[in-house]
Design an enzyme around this catalytic site. Structure first.
Site, PDB file in Angstrom:
ATOM      1  N   LYS A   1     -24.489 -14.814  64.147  1.00  0.00           N
ATOM      2  CA  LYS A   1     -24.531 -14.301  62.945  1.00  0.00           C
ATOM      3  C   LYS A   1     -23.347 -13.029  62.976  1.00  0.00           C
ATOM      4  CE  LYS A   1     -28.118 -12.267  60.135  1.00  0.00           C
ATOM      5  NZ  LYS A   1     -29.423 -12.082  59.979  1.00  0.00           N
TER       6      LYS A   1
ATOM      7  N   LYS B   1     -21.126 -12.566  65.373  1.00  0.00           N
ATOM      8  CA  LYS B   1     -19.756 -12.734  65.827  1.00  0.00           C
ATOM      9  C   LYS B   1     -19.823 -14.457  65.557  1.00  0.00           C
ATOM     10  CE  LYS B   1     -18.986  -9.728  69.704  1.00  0.00           C
ATOM     11  NZ  LYS B   1     -19.008  -9.638  71.028  1.00  0.00           N
TER      12      LYS B   1
END
Ligand code: CTP
Length: 135
Positions: free
Chosen positions: A43, A45
């Site tokens: 979420k 990266k």
């Protein structure tokens, strides 16, 4: 007892991580390392391909002698509110909005924040890049 909290992904462990743990532990007596869960790594990266899952990353980090306690976290803002600590030690690269919110919370709750310098020349991304070129 002075408790230090630091957080990260810690996928492919390397010298820079060991230095982070050593420096963080030297700030107090008890080092708590929060390992980000798989879902939130992606979420925060997008596109990250983890080599090890949450449980495996926790196992590796817990095996390091500087580390006294390992917890799993979703984001920096929530973990600072869930764990009992005195000093939040973060890396200079940990600056997304969740870290900014965590730092605000620390300031409002008399928790010290220390920014530890990164070790130059090494990162998980670099190791992955080198490995992908070899294969
Ligand atoms: N860190 C460090 N020195 C390095 C690499 C990382 O001190 N050479 C620190 C970061 O500043 C952070 C923690 O280790 O506080 C966790 O970083 P993490 O993102 O897990 O490691 P990286 O190697 O930076 O991974 P990536 O390349 O995927 O960003």
């Amino acid at each position: 007892m002075k408790k230090i909290l630091t957080v990260g992904v810690f996928d492919l462990l390397h010298f820079g991580h060991m230095e982070l743990f050593r420096k963080a532990k030297a700030l107090g007596d008890h080092l708590i390392v929060a390992v980000q869960d798989d879902e939130n790594v992606v979420k925060f990266k997008p596109g990250t391909k983890l080599t090890y899952n949450t449980e495996q990353r926790c196992y590796m980090v817990a095996s390091i002698r500087y580390v006294d306690e390992v917890v799993v976290y979703k984001n920096a803002e929530s973990i600072v509110q869930e764990v009992d600590f005195d000093v939040f030690a973060r890396g200079p690269d940990q600056t997304n909005s969740s870290f900014l919110a965590a730092e605000k919370w620390c300031a409002a709750h008399q928790k010290e924040v220390v920014i530890l310098p990164r070790t130059e020349g090494i990162s998980t991304s670099l190791i992955k890049e080198i490995l992908s070129k070899k294969s």
